[in-house]
Structures are given as C-alpha cells and as structure tokens.
Write a protein that holds these residues in place. Sequence first.
Motif, PDB file in Angstrom:
ATOM      1  N   VAL A  10     -31.701  -1.551  56.154  1.00 48.13           N
ATOM      2  CA  VAL A  10     -30.256  -1.565  55.914  1.00 48.13           C
ATOM      3  C   VAL A  10     -29.806  -2.905  55.340  1.00 48.13           C
ATOM      4  CG1 VAL A  10     -28.001  -1.424  57.038  1.00 48.13           C
ATOM      5  CG2 VAL A  10     -29.778   0.238  57.586  1.00 48.13           C
ATOM      6  N   ASN A  11     -30.307  -4.020  55.871  1.00 50.02           N
ATOM      7  CA  ASN A  11     -29.884  -5.329  55.362  1.00 50.02           C
ATOM      8  C   ASN A  11     -30.312  -5.536  53.915  1.00 50.02           C
ATOM      9  OD1 ASN A  11     -28.583  -6.065  57.686  1.00 50.02           O
ATOM     10  ND2 ASN A  11     -30.290  -7.256  58.486  1.00 50.02           N
ATOM     11  N   LYS A  12     -31.537  -5.146  53.569  1.00 52.19           N
ATOM     12  CA  LYS A  12     -31.982  -5.307  52.183  1.00 52.19           C
ATOM     13  C   LYS A  12     -31.174  -4.427  51.238  1.00 52.19           C
ATOM     14  CE  LYS A  12     -36.581  -7.173  52.611  1.00 52.19           C
ATOM     15  NZ  LYS A  12     -36.394  -8.292  51.719  1.00 52.19           N
ATOM     16  N   THR A  13     -30.908  -3.193  51.666  1.00 51.55           N
ATOM     17  CA  THR A  13     -30.120  -2.285  50.836  1.00 51.55           C
ATOM     18  C   THR A  13     -28.690  -2.793  50.673  1.00 51.55           C
ATOM     19  OG1 THR A  13     -31.462  -0.425  51.594  1.00 51.55           O
ATOM     20  CG2 THR A  13     -29.336   0.098  50.606  1.00 51.55           C
ATOM     21  N   ALA A  14     -28.089  -3.237  51.768  1.00 45.84           N
ATOM     22  CA  ALA A  14     -26.713  -3.738  51.700  1.00 45.84           C
ATOM     23  C   ALA A  14     -26.627  -4.986  50.825  1.00 45.84           C
ATOM     24  CB  ALA A  14     -26.189  -4.037  53.097  1.00 45.84           C
ATOM     25  N   LYS A  15     -27.599  -5.886  50.942  1.00 46.70           N
ATOM     26  CA  LYS A  15     -27.590  -7.111  50.129  1.00 46.70           C
ATOM     27  C   LYS A  15     -27.747  -6.774  48.648  1.00 46.70           C
ATOM     28  CE  LYS A  15     -27.790 -11.590  49.425  1.00 46.70           C
ATOM     29  NZ  LYS A  15     -26.564 -12.256  49.073  1.00 46.70           N
ATOM     30  N   LYS A  16     -28.622  -5.826  48.356  1.00 46.15           N
ATOM     31  CA  LYS A  16     -28.815  -5.436  46.959  1.00 46.15           C
ATOM     32  C   LYS A  16     -27.534  -4.837  46.382  1.00 46.15           C
ATOM     33  CE  LYS A  16     -32.632  -3.308  45.372  1.00 46.15           C
ATOM     34  NZ  LYS A  16     -33.598  -2.207  45.161  1.00 46.15           N
ATOM     35  N   ARG A  17     -26.871  -3.991  47.162  1.00 49.44           N
ATOM     36  CA  ARG A  17     -25.613  -3.387  46.705  1.00 49.44           C
ATOM     37  C   ARG A  17     -24.504  -4.441  46.567  1.00 49.44           C
ATOM     38  NH1 ARG A  17     -25.502   2.583  46.383  1.00 49.44           N
ATOM     39  NH2 ARG A  17     -27.614   3.041  47.014  1.00 49.44           N
ATOM     40  N   TYR A  18     -24.455  -5.365  47.514  1.00 54.24           N
ATOM     41  CA  TYR A  18     -23.447  -6.421  47.453  1.00 54.24           C
ATOM     42  C   TYR A  18     -23.661  -7.293  46.221  1.00 54.24           C
ATOM     43  CZ  TYR A  18     -20.764 -10.574  48.569  1.00 54.24           C
ATOM     44  OH  TYR A  18     -19.889 -11.627  48.501  1.00 54.24           O
ATOM     45  N   ASP A  19     -24.902  -7.676  45.967  1.00 59.62           N
ATOM     46  CA  ASP A  19     -25.193  -8.506  44.791  1.00 59.62           C
ATOM     47  C   ASP A  19     -24.846  -7.777  43.493  1.00 59.62           C
ATOM     48  OD1 ASP A  19     -26.033 -10.590  46.396  1.00 59.62           O
ATOM     49  OD2 ASP A  19     -28.168 -10.143  46.166  1.00 59.62           O
ATOM     50  N   ALA A  20     -25.123  -6.473  43.430  1.00 58.18           N
ATOM     51  CA  ALA A  20     -24.779  -5.693  42.240  1.00 58.18           C
ATOM     52  C   ALA A  20     -23.264  -5.625  42.068  1.00 58.18           C
ATOM     53  CB  ALA A  20     -25.365  -4.292  42.337  1.00 58.18           C
ATOM     54  N   TRP A  21     -22.544  -5.418  43.173  1.00 53.75           N
ATOM     55  CA  TRP A  21     -21.088  -5.370  43.112  1.00 53.75           C
ATOM     56  C   TRP A  21     -20.526  -6.722  42.690  1.00 53.75           C
ATOM     57  CZ3 TRP A  21     -17.608  -8.077  46.273  1.00 53.75           C
ATOM     58  CH2 TRP A  21     -16.274  -7.719  46.110  1.00 53.75           C
ATOM     59  N   LYS A  22     -21.099  -7.788  43.245  1.00 56.42           N
ATOM     60  CA  LYS A  22     -20.629  -9.135  42.917  1.00 56.42           C
ATOM     61  C   LYS A  22     -20.884  -9.456  41.442  1.00 56.42           C
ATOM     62  CE  LYS A  22     -20.924 -13.820  44.638  1.00 56.42           C
ATOM     63  NZ  LYS A  22     -21.576 -14.730  45.551  1.00 56.42           N
ATOM     64  N   ALA A  23     -22.018  -8.985  40.910  1.00 53.63           N
ATOM     65  CA  ALA A  23     -22.328  -9.220  39.499  1.00 53.63           C
ATOM     66  C   ALA A  23     -21.317  -8.514  38.593  1.00 53.63           C
ATOM     67  CB  ALA A  23     -23.744  -8.733  39.188  1.00 53.63           C
ATOM     68  N   LEU A  24     -20.840  -7.355  39.017  1.00 56.49           N
ATOM     69  CA  LEU A  24     -19.828  -6.651  38.230  1.00 56.49           C
ATOM     70  C   LEU A  24     -18.493  -7.379  38.236  1.00 56.49           C
ATOM     71  CD1 LEU A  24     -20.433  -2.942  39.278  1.00 56.49           C
ATOM     72  CD2 LEU A  24     -20.928  -3.981  37.062  1.00 56.49           C
ATOM     73  N   LYS A  25     -18.172  -8.023  39.354  1.00 60.53           N
ATOM     74  CA  LYS A  25     -16.898  -8.722  39.500  1.00 60.53           C
ATOM     75  C   LYS A  25     -16.896 -10.101  38.828  1.00 60.53           C
ATOM     76  CE  LYS A  25     -14.286  -6.589  42.459  1.00 60.53           C
ATOM     77  NZ  LYS A  25     -13.017  -6.066  42.073  1.00 60.53           N
ATOM     78  N   THR A  26     -18.089 -10.691  38.631  1.00 64.99           N
ATOM     79  CA  THR A  26     -18.179 -12.024  38.063  1.00 64.99           C
ATOM     80  C   THR A  26     -18.135 -11.944  36.537  1.00 64.99           C
ATOM     81  OG1 THR A  26     -19.573 -12.666  39.919  1.00 64.99           O
ATOM     82  CG2 THR A  26     -19.557 -14.124  38.003  1.00 64.99           C
ATOM     83  N   PRO A  27     -17.197 -12.653  35.910  1.00 67.32           N
ATOM     84  CA  PRO A  27     -17.125 -12.627  34.443  1.00 67.32           C
ATOM     85  C   PRO A  27     -18.361 -13.306  33.829  1.00 67.32           C
ATOM     86  CG  PRO A  27     -15.461 -14.096  35.349  1.00 67.32           C
ATOM     87  CD  PRO A  27     -16.169 -13.468  36.501  1.00 67.32           C
ATOM     88  N   LYS A  28     -18.840 -12.717  32.759  1.00 69.90           N
ATOM     89  CA  LYS A  28     -20.000 -13.284  32.049  1.00 69.90           C
ATOM     90  C   LYS A  28     -19.523 -14.375  31.093  1.00 69.90           C
ATOM     91  CE  LYS A  28     -22.833 -10.160  33.653  1.00 69.90           C
ATOM     92  NZ  LYS A  28     -23.258 -10.384  34.954  1.00 69.90           N
ATOM     93  N   PRO A  29     -20.264 -15.485  31.012  1.00 63.53           N
ATOM     94  CA  PRO A  29     -19.827 -16.576  30.117  1.00 63.53           C
ATOM     95  C   PRO A  29     -20.063 -16.242  28.664  1.00 63.53           C
ATOM     96  CG  PRO A  29     -21.762 -17.232  31.433  1.00 63.53           C
ATOM     97  CD  PRO A  29     -21.386 -15.846  31.814  1.00 63.53           C
TER      98      PRO A  29
END
Length: 92
Positions: free
Chosen positions: A73-92
């Motif tokens: 669960v922790n690995k899956t949640a971290k992977k999903r969180y990182d993917a969500w965070k990457a979508l929210k972070t503007p690309k330079p």
Amino acid sequence: MADDKPDVAWRVIGGLVGLATAWAARKLLGFVWVKATGKEPPIDSESPEVSMAEAIGYAVVMGVGMSVAQIVVNKTAKKRYDAWKALKTPKP
C-alpha cells in the motif's frame, strides 16, 4: 541544494494511509484466521486457553501479513502521489 525531507502533504497522506492499512489488514487477517481455524484470534497470548503453537502461528500470520500490506500500500500510494504531484508541477 536538494531538499531531502519529504513534503508535508506526503507525510500527512502517508500517515493516514498507514493507519488505514493497519486497521484494514488487521480486520482482514482476523477474518481469514477465523475462517481458517474456526476460532477467534488469540488476543491474549499469555492466556492458558491459548496454546503456544496457536500464539506463535497468529503472531507470524499477523507480522508477515501486516508487513506485506504496509509495503504494497505504501509503495502504491507513493507512486500515485508522485504521479499526481508531477501533473500539478509546471514544466520549465
């Protein structure tokens, strides 16, 4: 300089995920124990009604089951969180 500390959002989410996982895994493993043995899980391992084999078996099942659940669960949640965070972070 790279920031090595996890962000506050992940710390909160990770803590909540950990609590929910522990609760759900305990309930599920208790249910499986009852179905497999026909008896309630031994709550007090020092009770005279609980044999040593039963107490050790339950400890092994709970220890392994809880650890596996937390890892998955922790690995899956971290992977999903990182993917969500990457979508929210503007690309330079």
